[in-house]
Design a protein around this motif. Sequence first.
Motif, PDB file in Angstrom:
ATOM      1  N   GLY A   1       0.248 -22.443  88.349  1.00 53.52           N
ATOM      2  CA  GLY A   1       0.242 -22.336  86.874  1.00 53.52           C
ATOM      3  C   GLY A   1       0.281 -23.708  86.214  1.00 53.52           C
ATOM      4  N   TRP A   2       1.032 -24.642  86.803  1.00 56.31           N
ATOM      5  CA  TRP A   2       1.060 -26.009  86.243  1.00 56.31           C
ATOM      6  C   TRP A   2      -0.346 -26.620  86.316  1.00 56.31           C
ATOM      7  N   HIS A   3      -1.008 -26.411  87.462  1.00 51.04           N
ATOM      8  CA  HIS A   3      -2.362 -26.951  87.659  1.00 51.04           C
ATOM      9  C   HIS A   3      -3.331 -26.328  86.641  1.00 51.04           C
TER      10      HIS A   3
ATOM     11  N   ILE B   1      -3.580 -30.598  91.174  1.00 51.22           N
ATOM     12  CA  ILE B   1      -2.934 -31.596  90.314  1.00 51.22           C
ATOM     13  C   ILE B   1      -1.733 -30.972  89.600  1.00 51.22           C
ATOM     14  N   ASN B   2      -0.754 -31.794  89.293  1.00 44.70           N
ATOM     15  CA  ASN B   2       0.407 -31.321  88.513  1.00 44.70           C
ATOM     16  C   ASN B   2       0.965 -32.491  87.712  1.00 44.70           C
ATOM     17  N   ARG B   3       1.677 -32.143  86.663  1.00 48.32           N
ATOM     18  CA  ARG B   3       2.381 -33.169  85.897  1.00 48.32           C
ATOM     19  C   ARG B   3       3.749 -33.416  86.523  1.00 48.32           C
ATOM     20  N   ALA B   4       4.085 -34.666  86.739  1.00 45.38           N
ATOM     21  CA  ALA B   4       5.412 -35.020  87.239  1.00 45.38           C
ATOM     22  C   ALA B   4       6.098 -35.768  86.103  1.00 45.38           C
ATOM     23  N   ALA B   5       6.931 -35.055  85.368  1.00 47.28           N
ATOM     24  CA  ALA B   5       7.509 -35.628  84.148  1.00 47.28           C
ATOM     25  C   ALA B   5       9.029 -35.676  84.172  1.00 47.28           C
ATOM     26  N   THR B   6       9.633 -35.007  85.163  1.00 46.57           N
ATOM     27  CA  THR B   6      11.104 -34.953  85.204  1.00 46.57           C
ATOM     28  C   THR B   6      11.650 -36.074  86.088  1.00 46.57           C
ATOM     29  N   GLU B   7      12.767 -36.620  85.668  1.00 49.43           N
ATOM     30  CA  GLU B   7      13.411 -37.676  86.465  1.00 49.43           C
ATOM     31  C   GLU B   7      14.906 -37.392  86.549  1.00 49.43           C
TER      32      GLU B   7
ATOM     33  N   THR C   1      16.526 -38.747  83.233  1.00 47.50           N
ATOM     34  CA  THR C   1      16.175 -38.152  81.927  1.00 47.50           C
ATOM     35  C   THR C   1      16.501 -36.670  81.883  1.00 47.50           C
ATOM     36  N   GLY C   2      16.556 -36.009  83.075  1.00 41.87           N
ATOM     37  CA  GLY C   2      16.631 -34.559  83.072  1.00 41.87           C
ATOM     38  C   GLY C   2      15.319 -34.018  82.521  1.00 41.87           C
ATOM     39  N   SER C   3      15.401 -32.907  81.807  1.00 44.34           N
ATOM     40  CA  SER C   3      14.172 -32.306  81.288  1.00 44.34           C
ATOM     41  C   SER C   3      13.486 -33.256  80.308  1.00 44.34           C
ATOM     42  N   PRO C   4      12.191 -33.530  80.516  1.00 45.28           N
ATOM     43  CA  PRO C   4      11.483 -34.443  79.612  1.00 45.28           C
ATOM     44  C   PRO C   4      11.408 -33.915  78.185  1.00 45.28           C
ATOM     45  N   THR C   5      11.573 -32.599  78.027  1.00 45.45           N
ATOM     46  CA  THR C   5      11.477 -32.018  76.683  1.00 45.45           C
ATOM     47  C   THR C   5      12.650 -32.441  75.797  1.00 45.45           C
ATOM     48  N   ARG C   6      13.700 -33.009  76.415  1.00 46.42           N
ATOM     49  CA  ARG C   6      14.851 -33.472  75.615  1.00 46.42           C
ATOM     50  C   ARG C   6      14.580 -34.834  74.983  1.00 46.42           C
ATOM     51  N   GLY C   7      13.477 -35.470  75.381  1.00 48.19           N
ATOM     52  CA  GLY C   7      13.060 -36.704  74.708  1.00 48.19           C
ATOM     53  C   GLY C   7      13.433 -38.005  75.372  1.00 48.19           C
TER      54      GLY C   7
ATOM     55  N   SER D   1      11.556 -36.175  89.930  1.00 49.09           N
ATOM     56  CA  SER D   1      12.173 -35.027  90.607  1.00 49.09           C
ATOM     57  C   SER D   1      11.442 -33.747  90.170  1.00 49.09           C
ATOM     58  N   PHE D   2      11.729 -32.649  90.836  1.00 46.19           N
ATOM     59  CA  PHE D   2      11.173 -31.338  90.461  1.00 46.19           C
ATOM     60  C   PHE D   2       9.641 -31.333  90.415  1.00 46.19           C
ATOM     61  N   THR D   3       8.976 -31.957  91.373  1.00 46.41           N
ATOM     62  CA  THR D   3       7.506 -31.956  91.334  1.00 46.41           C
ATOM     63  C   THR D   3       6.981 -30.777  92.152  1.00 46.41           C
ATOM     64  N   SER D   4       6.641 -29.709  91.450  1.00 45.50           N
ATOM     65  CA  SER D   4       6.213 -28.488  92.144  1.00 45.50           C
ATOM     66  C   SER D   4       4.992 -28.745  93.008  1.00 45.50           C
ATOM     67  N   MET D   5       4.962 -28.093  94.145  1.00 45.62           N
ATOM     68  CA  MET D   5       3.900 -28.152  95.181  1.00 45.62           C
ATOM     69  C   MET D   5       3.543 -29.581  95.579  1.00 45.62           C
TER      70      MET D   5
ATOM     71  N   LEU E   1      15.190 -19.913  83.240  1.00 45.63           N
ATOM     72  CA  LEU E   1      16.056 -20.493  82.197  1.00 45.63           C
ATOM     73  C   LEU E   1      15.916 -22.010  82.155  1.00 45.63           C
ATOM     74  N   HIS E   2      15.523 -22.598  83.288  1.00 43.65           N
ATOM     75  CA  HIS E   2      15.514 -24.064  83.382  1.00 43.65           C
ATOM     76  C   HIS E   2      14.109 -24.654  83.337  1.00 43.65           C
ATOM     77  N   ASN E   3      13.147 -23.827  82.961  1.00 41.26           N
ATOM     78  CA  ASN E   3      11.809 -24.342  82.663  1.00 41.26           C
ATOM     79  C   ASN E   3      11.695 -24.430  81.140  1.00 41.26           C
ATOM     80  N   PRO E   4      10.858 -25.348  80.668  1.00 41.49           N
ATOM     81  CA  PRO E   4      10.829 -25.586  79.221  1.00 41.49           C
ATOM     82  C   PRO E   4      10.092 -24.522  78.403  1.00 41.49           C
ATOM     83  N   PRO E   5      10.431 -24.378  77.113  1.00 37.30           N
ATOM     84  CA  PRO E   5      11.582 -24.973  76.454  1.00 37.30           C
ATOM     85  C   PRO E   5      12.847 -24.179  76.775  1.00 37.30           C
ATOM     86  N   MET E   6      13.984 -24.894  76.907  1.00 41.01           N
ATOM     87  CA  MET E   6      15.240 -24.240  77.251  1.00 41.01           C
ATOM     88  C   MET E   6      15.743 -23.437  76.035  1.00 41.01           C
ATOM     89  N   ASP E   7      16.552 -22.404  76.316  1.00 41.18           N
ATOM     90  CA  ASP E   7      16.973 -21.470  75.252  1.00 41.18           C
ATOM     91  C   ASP E   7      17.586 -22.180  74.047  1.00 41.18           C
TER      92      ASP E   7
HETATM   93  C1  LIG Z   1      11.233 -24.004  89.672  1.00 36.71           C
HETATM   94  C2  LIG Z   1      11.066 -25.255  88.879  1.00 36.71           C
HETATM   95  C3  LIG Z   1       9.862 -25.960  88.917  1.00 36.71           C
HETATM   96  C4  LIG Z   1       9.698 -27.138  88.196  1.00 36.71           C
HETATM   97  N1  LIG Z   1       8.513 -27.822  88.265  1.00 36.71           N
HETATM   98  C5  LIG Z   1       8.354 -28.986  87.583  1.00 36.71           C
HETATM   99  C6  LIG Z   1       7.173 -29.759  87.705  1.00 36.71           C
HETATM  100  O1  LIG Z   1       6.258 -29.397  88.424  1.00 36.71           O
HETATM  101  N2  LIG Z   1       7.086 -30.930  87.006  1.00 36.71           N
HETATM  102  C7  LIG Z   1       8.102 -31.377  86.217  1.00 36.71           C
HETATM  103  O2  LIG Z   1       7.976 -32.434  85.599  1.00 36.71           O
HETATM  104  N3  LIG Z   1       9.245 -30.662  86.094  1.00 36.71           N
HETATM  105  C8  LIG Z   1       9.389 -29.492  86.758  1.00 36.71           C
HETATM  106  N4  LIG Z   1      10.569 -28.787  86.651  1.00 36.71           N
HETATM  107  C9  LIG Z   1      11.662 -29.376  85.916  1.00 36.71           C
HETATM  108  C10 LIG Z   1      12.011 -28.708  84.611  1.00 36.71           C
HETATM  109  O3  LIG Z   1      10.977 -28.807  83.669  1.00 36.71           O
HETATM  110  C11 LIG Z   1      13.286 -29.365  84.073  1.00 36.71           C
HETATM  111  O4  LIG Z   1      13.022 -30.697  83.790  1.00 36.71           O
HETATM  112  C12 LIG Z   1      14.406 -29.273  85.088  1.00 36.71           C
HETATM  113  O5  LIG Z   1      14.546 -27.925  85.467  1.00 36.71           O
HETATM  114  C13 LIG Z   1      15.697 -29.822  84.553  1.00 36.71           C
HETATM  115  O6  LIG Z   1      16.124 -29.009  83.519  1.00 36.71           O
HETATM  116  P1  LIG Z   1      17.658 -29.000  83.082  1.00 36.71           P
HETATM  117  O7  LIG Z   1      17.687 -28.309  81.773  1.00 36.71           O
HETATM  118  O8  LIG Z   1      18.525 -28.526  84.177  1.00 36.71           O
HETATM  119  O9  LIG Z   1      17.916 -30.583  82.976  1.00 36.71           O
HETATM  120  P2  LIG Z   1      18.788 -31.513  82.122  1.00 36.71           P
HETATM  121  O10 LIG Z   1      17.960 -32.016  80.996  1.00 36.71           O
HETATM  122  O11 LIG Z   1      19.351 -32.477  83.077  1.00 36.71           O
HETATM  123  O12 LIG Z   1      19.939 -30.629  81.515  1.00 36.71           O
HETATM  124  C14 LIG Z   1      21.067 -30.154  82.250  1.00 36.71           C
HETATM  125  C15 LIG Z   1      21.983 -29.496  81.259  1.00 36.71           C
HETATM  126  O13 LIG Z   1      22.522 -30.490  80.406  1.00 36.71           O
HETATM  127  C16 LIG Z   1      22.520 -30.082  79.047  1.00 36.71           C
HETATM  128  N5  LIG Z   1      21.660 -31.042  78.300  1.00 36.71           N
HETATM  129  C17 LIG Z   1      20.953 -32.088  78.811  1.00 36.71           C
HETATM  130  N6  LIG Z   1      20.373 -32.806  77.840  1.00 36.71           N
HETATM  131  C18 LIG Z   1      20.713 -32.245  76.692  1.00 36.71           C
HETATM  132  C19 LIG Z   1      20.429 -32.540  75.311  1.00 36.71           C
HETATM  133  N7  LIG Z   1      19.676 -33.575  74.948  1.00 36.71           N
HETATM  134  N8  LIG Z   1      20.931 -31.718  74.380  1.00 36.71           N
HETATM  135  C20 LIG Z   1      21.689 -30.642  74.730  1.00 36.71           C
HETATM  136  N9  LIG Z   1      22.007 -30.319  75.994  1.00 36.71           N
HETATM  137  C21 LIG Z   1      21.538 -31.126  76.962  1.00 36.71           C
HETATM  138  C22 LIG Z   1      22.052 -28.653  79.035  1.00 36.71           C
HETATM  139  O14 LIG Z   1      23.185 -27.819  79.092  1.00 36.71           O
HETATM  140  C23 LIG Z   1      21.292 -28.484  80.335  1.00 36.71           C
HETATM  141  O15 LIG Z   1      21.384 -27.178  80.837  1.00 36.71           O
HETATM  142  C24 LIG Z   1      10.751 -27.602  87.385  1.00 36.71           C
HETATM  143  C25 LIG Z   1      11.961 -26.896  87.329  1.00 36.71           C
HETATM  144  C26 LIG Z   1      12.126 -25.737  88.063  1.00 36.71           C
HETATM  145  C27 LIG Z   1      13.431 -25.004  87.986  1.00 36.71           C
END
Ligand SMILES: Cc1cc2nc3c(=O)[nH]c(=O)nc-3n(C[C@H](O)[C@H](O)[C@H](O)COP(=O)(O)OP(=O)(O)OC[C@H]3O[C@@H](n4cnc5c(N)ncnc54)[C@H](O)[C@@H]3O)c2cc1C
Length: 386
Positions: A91-93, A125-131, A134-140, A161-165, A367-373
């Motif tokens: 799906g990412w591809h 191909i896939n996007r590798a955006a998480t570190e 930074t945690g989720s890149p959607t947090r900025g 981190s989290f680089t699927s396939m 729950l942990h794929n973007p955007p988070m709840d």
């Molecule tokens: C199955 C799976 C496949 C994935 N595949 C990919 C991929 O192919 N490529 C890729 O780039 N990523 C991928 N991801 C990563 C995904 O998009 C997230 O980046 C990753 O799951 C981390 O999310 P997180 O919310 O736990 O991280 P974090 O951002 O570290 O957050 C952890 C917790 O901290 C809190 N938190 C952190 N920052 C904030 C903030 N600014 N404001 C409020 N609360 C905050 C929240 O409570 C959150 O639950 C994948 C994830 C999963 C689970």
Amino acid sequence: MDLYKPYVQNDRQKKLVDAAGELADMFSERGEKYDREDQFPYQNFDDLKQSGYGNLSLPKEYGGEEINLYELVMIQERLATGDAATALSIGWHLGGLMEITETRAWDEHIFKDLCRKIVDNKALINRAATEPATGSPTRGGLPQTKAVKTDGGWTLTGRKSFTSMARVLDYSLISATIDDTDEKGFFLVDHNLKGVSIEETWDTISMKGTGSDDLVLTDVHLPASSLVERDSSAVGKDIPKAWLLHIPACYIGVAIAARNYAIQFAKDYSPNSLPGPIKDVPEVQRKIGEMELELFKARQILYSVADKWVREPSKRRDMASELASVKHVVTNSAFQIVDTAMRIVGARGLFRDNPMQRYYRDVRAGLHNPPMDDMVIGMLAKNALE
Ligand SMILES: Cc1cc2nc3c(=O)[nH]c(=O)nc-3n(C[C@H](O)[C@H](O)[C@H](O)COP(=O)(O)OP(=O)(O)OC[C@H]3O[C@@H](n4cnc5c(N)ncnc54)[C@H](O)[C@@H]3O)c2cc1C
């Protein structure tokens, strides 16, 4: 009961969903073994390549089918009923390529060349955006992966981190901070290049088969043209990332698999305390009805918003909160449906060889794929208060 009949709009969609169904049914048979043995599902990816699935979102002139968002959602949902981890990965591809097909945001030569490699060599191909930082890149957060300008192009160093396939990827789109700026860009990286390696860090209980390992980049030399997207000049950056609907489609696919299993179980299981199968017990029927209601709600919102995206392009810019709401509603519904299905099946669902426990673990990752709840709720509140 054909779950796709209410949503299939034409013959093309019927063919697409049937083809995804054939793959899903094959994957479903292997799912338990891969999950139990912690194996990466290489064979699933071979089958996807063989079927041409990876070409579907490419432009027709470059050998693709140019599927739209509605079709993407439909085939990904069906694929995930067989193996959610494989579906999320591909799906990412497909989704990422759909976005470029629609926006044509890249230099056309580079995109055309990538399409050729996907069609001819079955490249993935896939996007590798998480570190890790930074945690989720959607947090900025700004990536710690750094692109340093050189005479011939760029040198890239960092860890994703989290680089699927990761193990089957041929290319990645790596987010990095550009030289001494505060600007983020995406670099197209060939995995055969010196300095690109994978660390198998993915040891999870959920979506195991995504093999979402760490991608390590050590002084990777790249040509100047590898910088394919810059934040400052991104074409279409004000258009929401609708392709991310492959995520809720995947998790509702898991819920459908759980629902199907639970209904079959209710028809088959006849304990000797009852005159017939548990399907005749009012409480079991109530639970089945609740699953159906939740599934209807989730799929209606998923398909109707995808349909709006396809049919009303002029409204796309204003659809960010609708798309985010779909993710929230659908992944939470999926979670609830799997839970109800588990309650119907009872303790048997906890056994290692029962698919229900895998659905229960997999659906949790949504729950942990973007955007988070919390981000979705925050966005809705902000819009309401403006
Ligand atoms: C199955 C799976 C496949 C994935 N595949 C990919 C991929 O192919 N490529 C890729 O780039 N990523 C991928 N991801 C990563 C995904 O998009 C997230 O980046 C990753 O799951 C981390 O999310 P997180 O919310 O736990 O991280 P974090 O951002 O570290 O957050 C952890 C917790 O901290 C809190 N938190 C952190 N920052 C904030 C903030 N600014 N404001 C409020 N609360 C905050 C929240 O409570 C959150 O639950 C994948 C994830 C999963 C689970």
